[in-house]
Design a protein around this motif. Structure first.
Motif, PDB file in Angstrom:
ATOM      1  N   VAL A  22       3.214  60.165   0.059  1.00  0.00           N
ATOM      2  CA  VAL A  22       3.991  60.524   1.251  1.00  0.00           C
ATOM      3  C   VAL A  22       3.151  60.333   2.508  1.00  0.00           C
ATOM      4  O   VAL A  22       3.646  59.833   3.527  1.00  0.00           O
ATOM      5  CB  VAL A  22       4.517  61.975   1.138  1.00  0.00           C
ATOM      6  CG1 VAL A  22       5.060  62.469   2.464  1.00  0.00           C
ATOM      7  CG2 VAL A  22       5.584  62.061   0.064  1.00  0.00           C
ATOM      8  N   THR A  23       1.872  60.688   2.447  1.00  0.00           N
ATOM      9  CA  THR A  23       0.996  60.518   3.607  1.00  0.00           C
ATOM     10  C   THR A  23       0.853  59.050   3.981  1.00  0.00           C
ATOM     11  O   THR A  23       0.919  58.684   5.164  1.00  0.00           O
ATOM     12  CB  THR A  23      -0.394  61.123   3.319  1.00  0.00           C
ATOM     13  OG1 THR A  23      -0.225  62.506   2.990  1.00  0.00           O
ATOM     14  CG2 THR A  23      -1.315  60.992   4.511  1.00  0.00           C
ATOM     15  N   VAL A  24       0.689  58.196   2.995  1.00  0.00           N
ATOM     16  CA  VAL A  24       0.583  56.757   3.264  1.00  0.00           C
ATOM     17  C   VAL A  24       1.893  56.220   3.829  1.00  0.00           C
ATOM     18  O   VAL A  24       1.899  55.420   4.772  1.00  0.00           O
ATOM     19  CB  VAL A  24       0.169  55.998   1.981  1.00  0.00           C
ATOM     20  CG1 VAL A  24       0.312  54.500   2.161  1.00  0.00           C
ATOM     21  CG2 VAL A  24      -1.251  56.356   1.595  1.00  0.00           C
ATOM     22  N   ALA A  25       3.024  56.675   3.284  1.00  0.00           N
ATOM     23  CA  ALA A  25       4.324  56.220   3.772  1.00  0.00           C
ATOM     24  C   ALA A  25       4.550  56.663   5.220  1.00  0.00           C
ATOM     25  O   ALA A  25       5.050  55.887   6.041  1.00  0.00           O
ATOM     26  CB  ALA A  25       5.436  56.744   2.877  1.00  0.00           C
ATOM     27  N   VAL A  26       4.180  57.883   5.548  1.00  0.00           N
ATOM     28  CA  VAL A  26       4.344  58.378   6.921  1.00  0.00           C
ATOM     29  C   VAL A  26       3.434  57.606   7.876  1.00  0.00           C
ATOM     30  O   VAL A  26       3.853  57.257   8.992  1.00  0.00           O
ATOM     31  CB  VAL A  26       4.066  59.897   6.982  1.00  0.00           C
ATOM     32  CG1 VAL A  26       3.914  60.380   8.406  1.00  0.00           C
ATOM     33  CG2 VAL A  26       5.180  60.656   6.283  1.00  0.00           C
ATOM     34  N   ALA A  27       2.223  57.317   7.455  1.00  0.00           N
ATOM     35  CA  ALA A  27       1.311  56.554   8.305  1.00  0.00           C
ATOM     36  C   ALA A  27       1.850  55.140   8.541  1.00  0.00           C
ATOM     37  O   ALA A  27       1.772  54.620   9.662  1.00  0.00           O
ATOM     38  CB  ALA A  27      -0.076  56.493   7.672  1.00  0.00           C
ATOM     39  N   ALA A  28       2.407  54.523   7.516  1.00  0.00           N
ATOM     40  CA  ALA A  28       2.984  53.178   7.671  1.00  0.00           C
ATOM     41  C   ALA A  28       4.191  53.221   8.602  1.00  0.00           C
ATOM     42  O   ALA A  28       4.360  52.350   9.464  1.00  0.00           O
ATOM     43  CB  ALA A  28       3.374  52.612   6.312  1.00  0.00           C
ATOM     44  N   PHE A  29       5.042  54.225   8.451  1.00  0.00           N
ATOM     45  CA  PHE A  29       6.207  54.373   9.322  1.00  0.00           C
ATOM     46  C   PHE A  29       5.773  54.589  10.769  1.00  0.00           C
ATOM     47  O   PHE A  29       6.359  54.017  11.698  1.00  0.00           O
ATOM     48  CB  PHE A  29       7.084  55.529   8.843  1.00  0.00           C
ATOM     49  CG  PHE A  29       8.296  55.747   9.678  1.00  0.00           C
ATOM     50  CD1 PHE A  29       9.356  54.859   9.630  1.00  0.00           C
ATOM     51  CD2 PHE A  29       8.382  56.835  10.528  1.00  0.00           C
ATOM     52  CE1 PHE A  29      10.492  55.055  10.408  1.00  0.00           C
ATOM     53  CE2 PHE A  29       9.505  57.040  11.312  1.00  0.00           C
ATOM     54  CZ  PHE A  29      10.552  56.145  11.254  1.00  0.00           C
ATOM     55  N   ALA A  30       4.742  55.394  10.973  1.00  0.00           N
ATOM     56  CA  ALA A  30       4.242  55.641  12.325  1.00  0.00           C
ATOM     57  C   ALA A  30       3.687  54.356  12.937  1.00  0.00           C
ATOM     58  O   ALA A  30       3.889  54.099  14.126  1.00  0.00           O
ATOM     59  CB  ALA A  30       3.172  56.729  12.300  1.00  0.00           C
ATOM     60  N   ALA A  31       3.013  53.550  12.143  1.00  0.00           N
ATOM     61  CA  ALA A  31       2.472  52.288  12.653  1.00  0.00           C
ATOM     62  C   ALA A  31       3.587  51.334  13.054  1.00  0.00           C
ATOM     63  O   ALA A  31       3.519  50.691  14.105  1.00  0.00           O
ATOM     64  CB  ALA A  31       1.574  51.640  11.597  1.00  0.00           C
ATOM     65  N   VAL A  32       4.633  51.253  12.247  1.00  0.00           N
ATOM     66  CA  VAL A  32       5.769  50.388  12.576  1.00  0.00           C
ATOM     67  C   VAL A  32       6.481  50.898  13.820  1.00  0.00           C
ATOM     68  O   VAL A  32       6.828  50.127  14.719  1.00  0.00           O
ATOM     69  CB  VAL A  32       6.743  50.297  11.379  1.00  0.00           C
ATOM     70  CG1 VAL A  32       8.048  49.633  11.783  1.00  0.00           C
ATOM     71  CG2 VAL A  32       6.095  49.547  10.227  1.00  0.00           C
ATOM     72  N   LEU A  33       6.686  52.197  13.898  1.00  0.00           N
ATOM     73  CA  LEU A  33       7.348  52.786  15.063  1.00  0.00           C
ATOM     74  C   LEU A  33       6.526  52.564  16.323  1.00  0.00           C
ATOM     75  O   LEU A  33       7.072  52.222  17.377  1.00  0.00           O
ATOM     76  CB  LEU A  33       7.575  54.276  14.818  1.00  0.00           C
ATOM     77  CG  LEU A  33       8.479  55.014  15.774  1.00  0.00           C
ATOM     78  CD1 LEU A  33       9.879  54.408  15.764  1.00  0.00           C
ATOM     79  CD2 LEU A  33       8.547  56.479  15.412  1.00  0.00           C
ATOM     80  N   TYR A  34       5.227  52.740  16.233  1.00  0.00           N
ATOM     81  CA  TYR A  34       4.354  52.499  17.385  1.00  0.00           C
ATOM     82  C   TYR A  34       4.430  51.043  17.838  1.00  0.00           C
ATOM     83  O   TYR A  34       4.501  50.751  19.034  1.00  0.00           O
ATOM     84  CB  TYR A  34       2.910  52.872  17.039  1.00  0.00           C
ATOM     85  CG  TYR A  34       1.930  52.583  18.143  1.00  0.00           C
ATOM     86  CD1 TYR A  34       1.823  53.440  19.239  1.00  0.00           C
ATOM     87  CD2 TYR A  34       1.122  51.461  18.103  1.00  0.00           C
ATOM     88  CE1 TYR A  34       0.935  53.172  20.265  1.00  0.00           C
ATOM     89  CE2 TYR A  34       0.229  51.188  19.127  1.00  0.00           C
ATOM     90  CZ  TYR A  34       0.144  52.047  20.197  1.00  0.00           C
ATOM     91  OH  TYR A  34      -0.731  51.777  21.214  1.00  0.00           O
ATOM     92  N   THR A  35       4.423  50.139  16.878  1.00  0.00           N
ATOM     93  CA  THR A  35       4.505  48.715  17.208  1.00  0.00           C
ATOM     94  C   THR A  35       5.827  48.389  17.891  1.00  0.00           C
ATOM     95  O   THR A  35       5.860  47.639  18.875  1.00  0.00           O
ATOM     96  CB  THR A  35       4.350  47.865  15.932  1.00  0.00           C
ATOM     97  OG1 THR A  35       3.111  48.188  15.317  1.00  0.00           O
ATOM     98  CG2 THR A  35       4.386  46.392  16.248  1.00  0.00           C
ATOM     99  N   LEU A  36       6.909  48.951  17.396  1.00  0.00           N
ATOM    100  CA  LEU A  36       8.216  48.697  18.001  1.00  0.00           C
ATOM    101  C   LEU A  36       8.313  49.281  19.407  1.00  0.00           C
ATOM    102  O   LEU A  36       8.820  48.636  20.322  1.00  0.00           O
ATOM    103  CB  LEU A  36       9.323  49.281  17.131  1.00  0.00           C
ATOM    104  CG  LEU A  36       9.636  48.542  15.840  1.00  0.00           C
ATOM    105  CD1 LEU A  36      10.672  49.315  15.032  1.00  0.00           C
ATOM    106  CD2 LEU A  36      10.146  47.149  16.135  1.00  0.00           C
ATOM    107  N   LEU A  37       7.828  50.499  19.574  1.00  0.00           N
ATOM    108  CA  LEU A  37       7.991  51.170  20.864  1.00  0.00           C
ATOM    109  C   LEU A  37       7.045  50.647  21.935  1.00  0.00           C
ATOM    110  O   LEU A  37       7.302  50.837  23.122  1.00  0.00           O
ATOM    111  CB  LEU A  37       7.812  52.681  20.697  1.00  0.00           C
ATOM    112  CG  LEU A  37       8.927  53.362  19.918  1.00  0.00           C
ATOM    113  CD1 LEU A  37       8.649  54.850  19.790  1.00  0.00           C
ATOM    114  CD2 LEU A  37      10.279  53.146  20.577  1.00  0.00           C
ATOM    115  N   THR A  38       5.960  50.020  21.551  1.00  0.00           N
ATOM    116  CA  THR A  38       5.045  49.492  22.559  1.00  0.00           C
ATOM    117  C   THR A  38       5.269  47.998  22.798  1.00  0.00           C
ATOM    118  O   THR A  38       4.541  47.405  23.585  1.00  0.00           O
ATOM    119  CB  THR A  38       3.576  49.728  22.158  1.00  0.00           C
ATOM    120  OG1 THR A  38       3.353  49.150  20.879  1.00  0.00           O
ATOM    121  CG2 THR A  38       3.252  51.204  22.135  1.00  0.00           C
TER     122      THR A  38
END
Length: 58
Positions: A22-38
């Motif tokens: 779950v921690t790895v999945a959340v970190a991957a989701f956060a990275a994708v979200l950060y990439t999209l929002l920036t």
């Protein structure tokens, strides 16, 4: 004095593995979200949205 040795159950450690996954999945989701929002398109869209909200119609 007697010591008892318990053999590990088949599911010992499974909770730790689930937390790790779950921690790895959340970190991957956060990275994708950060990439999209920036990205440039999102930043320009948000800028235009804020500019429209702050513009006073005449």
């Amino acid at each position: 004095m007697r010591t008892s040795h318990r053999s590990p159950a088949p599911d010992d450690g499974s909770t730790t593995v689930e937390y790790a996954i779950v921690t790895v999945a959340v970190a991957a989701f956060a990275a994708v979200l950060y990439t999209l929002l920036t990205g440039d398109s999102v930043v320009s869209w948000l800028t235009s949205l804020v500019m429209k909200a702050l513009t006073v119609p005449s």
